[in-house]
Motif scaffolding. Structure first.
Motif, PDB file in Angstrom:
ATOM      1  N   GLY A 101       0.384   2.095  -3.564  1.00 62.59           N
ATOM      2  CA  GLY A 101      -0.960   2.646  -3.463  1.00 62.59           C
ATOM      3  C   GLY A 101      -2.077   1.640  -3.689  1.00 62.59           C
ATOM      4  O   GLY A 101      -3.191   2.021  -4.026  1.00 62.59           O
ATOM      5  N   TYR A 159       0.843  -1.201   0.000  1.00 60.86           N
ATOM      6  CA  TYR A 159       0.000   0.000   0.000  1.00 60.86           C
ATOM      7  C   TYR A 159       0.877   1.249   0.000  1.00 60.86           C
ATOM      8  O   TYR A 159       0.673   2.176  -0.796  1.00 60.86           O
ATOM      9  CB  TYR A 159      -0.929   0.004   1.216  1.00 60.86           C
ATOM     10  CG  TYR A 159      -1.486   1.366   1.531  1.00 60.86           C
ATOM     11  CD1 TYR A 159      -2.472   1.930   0.717  1.00 60.86           C
ATOM     12  CD2 TYR A 159      -1.021   2.105   2.608  1.00 60.86           C
ATOM     13  CE1 TYR A 159      -2.967   3.200   0.982  1.00 60.86           C
ATOM     14  CE2 TYR A 159      -1.505   3.363   2.884  1.00 60.86           C
ATOM     15  CZ  TYR A 159      -2.483   3.912   2.070  1.00 60.86           C
ATOM     16  OH  TYR A 159      -2.968   5.165   2.327  1.00 60.86           O
ATOM     17  N   ASP A 160       1.873   1.269   0.869  1.00 59.52           N
ATOM     18  CA  ASP A 160       2.722   2.442   1.033  1.00 59.52           C
ATOM     19  C   ASP A 160       3.532   2.756  -0.223  1.00 59.52           C
ATOM     20  O   ASP A 160       3.672   3.908  -0.611  1.00 59.52           O
ATOM     21  CB  ASP A 160       3.673   2.200   2.212  1.00 59.52           C
ATOM     22  CG  ASP A 160       4.369   3.461   2.687  1.00 59.52           C
ATOM     23  OD1 ASP A 160       4.040   4.550   2.205  1.00 59.52           O
ATOM     24  OD2 ASP A 160       5.243   3.342   3.559  1.00 59.52           O
ATOM     25  N   TRP A 211       3.029   7.465  -4.630  1.00 57.02           N
ATOM     26  CA  TRP A 211       3.403   6.066  -4.418  1.00 57.02           C
ATOM     27  C   TRP A 211       4.767   5.839  -5.086  1.00 57.02           C
ATOM     28  O   TRP A 211       4.850   5.664  -6.296  1.00 57.02           O
ATOM     29  CB  TRP A 211       2.326   5.162  -4.997  1.00 57.02           C
ATOM     30  CG  TRP A 211       0.944   5.653  -4.659  1.00 57.02           C
ATOM     31  CD1 TRP A 211       0.050   6.229  -5.504  1.00 57.02           C
ATOM     32  CD2 TRP A 211       0.317   5.641  -3.380  1.00 57.02           C
ATOM     33  NE1 TRP A 211      -1.091   6.575  -4.827  1.00 57.02           N
ATOM     34  CE2 TRP A 211      -0.960   6.217  -3.516  1.00 57.02           C
ATOM     35  CE3 TRP A 211       0.704   5.204  -2.112  1.00 57.02           C
ATOM     36  CZ2 TRP A 211      -1.838   6.357  -2.466  1.00 57.02           C
ATOM     37  CZ3 TRP A 211      -0.173   5.340  -1.065  1.00 57.02           C
ATOM     38  CH2 TRP A 211      -1.426   5.908  -1.242  1.00 57.02           C
ATOM     39  N   ARG A 263       0.557   4.058   6.116  1.00 59.41           N
ATOM     40  CA  ARG A 263       1.952   4.063   5.685  1.00 59.41           C
ATOM     41  C   ARG A 263       2.826   3.376   6.729  1.00 59.41           C
ATOM     42  O   ARG A 263       2.602   3.523   7.932  1.00 59.41           O
ATOM     43  CB  ARG A 263       2.416   5.483   5.467  1.00 59.41           C
ATOM     44  CG  ARG A 263       1.664   6.172   4.338  1.00 59.41           C
ATOM     45  CD  ARG A 263       2.642   6.666   3.330  1.00 59.41           C
ATOM     46  NE  ARG A 263       1.976   7.419   2.291  1.00 59.41           N
ATOM     47  CZ  ARG A 263       2.277   7.309   1.019  1.00 59.41           C
ATOM     48  NH1 ARG A 263       3.211   6.498   0.628  1.00 59.41           N
ATOM     49  NH2 ARG A 263       1.656   8.018   0.122  1.00 59.41           N
ATOM     50  N   TYR A 293       5.799   7.544 -11.173  1.00 60.14           N
ATOM     51  CA  TYR A 293       5.961   8.414 -10.009  1.00 60.14           C
ATOM     52  C   TYR A 293       7.004   9.496 -10.281  1.00 60.14           C
ATOM     53  O   TYR A 293       8.067   9.225 -10.822  1.00 60.14           O
ATOM     54  CB  TYR A 293       6.384   7.586  -8.791  1.00 60.14           C
ATOM     55  CG  TYR A 293       6.649   8.397  -7.553  1.00 60.14           C
ATOM     56  CD1 TYR A 293       5.607   8.969  -6.843  1.00 60.14           C
ATOM     57  CD2 TYR A 293       7.935   8.584  -7.092  1.00 60.14           C
ATOM     58  CE1 TYR A 293       5.835   9.714  -5.710  1.00 60.14           C
ATOM     59  CE2 TYR A 293       8.187   9.323  -5.950  1.00 60.14           C
ATOM     60  CZ  TYR A 293       7.131   9.886  -5.263  1.00 60.14           C
ATOM     61  OH  TYR A 293       7.362  10.625  -4.136  1.00 60.14           O
TER      62      TYR A 293
END
Length: 158
Positions: free
Chosen positions: A119, A115-116, A140, A130, A146
């Motif tokens: 995303g 997730y951290d 992310w 996070r 990114y």
């Protein structure tokens, strides 16, 4: 070529897609996000009682995100435990996958890291926040599209 687990899933009417075998001969299956939680429970009951690892990656810039689960059947007296790799692909715009924390507790920190960094939202995860980046971090970092905040071109550095 269909593996043993894939054949068993087909026999029981469980939707999946066989992705073949990796270089070690471990069967790899693709599961749709909406089917993942129920199939995870079925796999646990079938004997895959150990989540060896979970990770995630960005398949292609602007493309899908993948959450990967390596499961093992641990049994007493077995020298070569059976393993399987499960891949769950999610769209980049709203990447949501059911959490398997309630099936394998070891998914806790691993899903939080995915997730951290990418995303991917793991629905029903008890502490999805996070773990590596500060809560105030925007974006992310492991997504291929990114752009780092305050990024300076190398030629501008003196």
């Amino acid at each position: 070529m269909q593996g043993r687990l894939s054949a068993w899933l087909v026999k029981h009417g469980l939707v999946h897609r066989s992705l073949g075998f990796d270089y070690q001969g471990i069967e790899t299956l693709q599961i749709k996000p909406e089917d993942w939680h129920s199939i995870a429970v079925i796999l646990y009951v079938y004997g895959y009682n150990y989540l060896r690892s979970q990770c995630a990656y960005d398949v292609a810039p602007g493309g899908l995100l993948a959450s990967v689960y390596h499961l093992t059947r641990i049994e007493y007296g077995i020298d070569q435990p059976e393993e399987v790799c499960i891949k769950v692909f999610a769209p980049r715009r709203n990447p949501r996958i059911p959490s398997v924390f309630w099936v394998w507790k070891s998914a806790d920190f691993q899903e939080r890291e995915s997730y951290d960094m990418l995303g991917i939202f793991y629905d029903n995860h008890p502490r999805l926040k996070r773990i590596l980046m500060p809560e105030s971090w925007i974006g992310w970092p492991l997504r291929k599209d990114y752009i780092a905040p305050n990024f300076y071109e190398i030629q501008d550095a003196h």
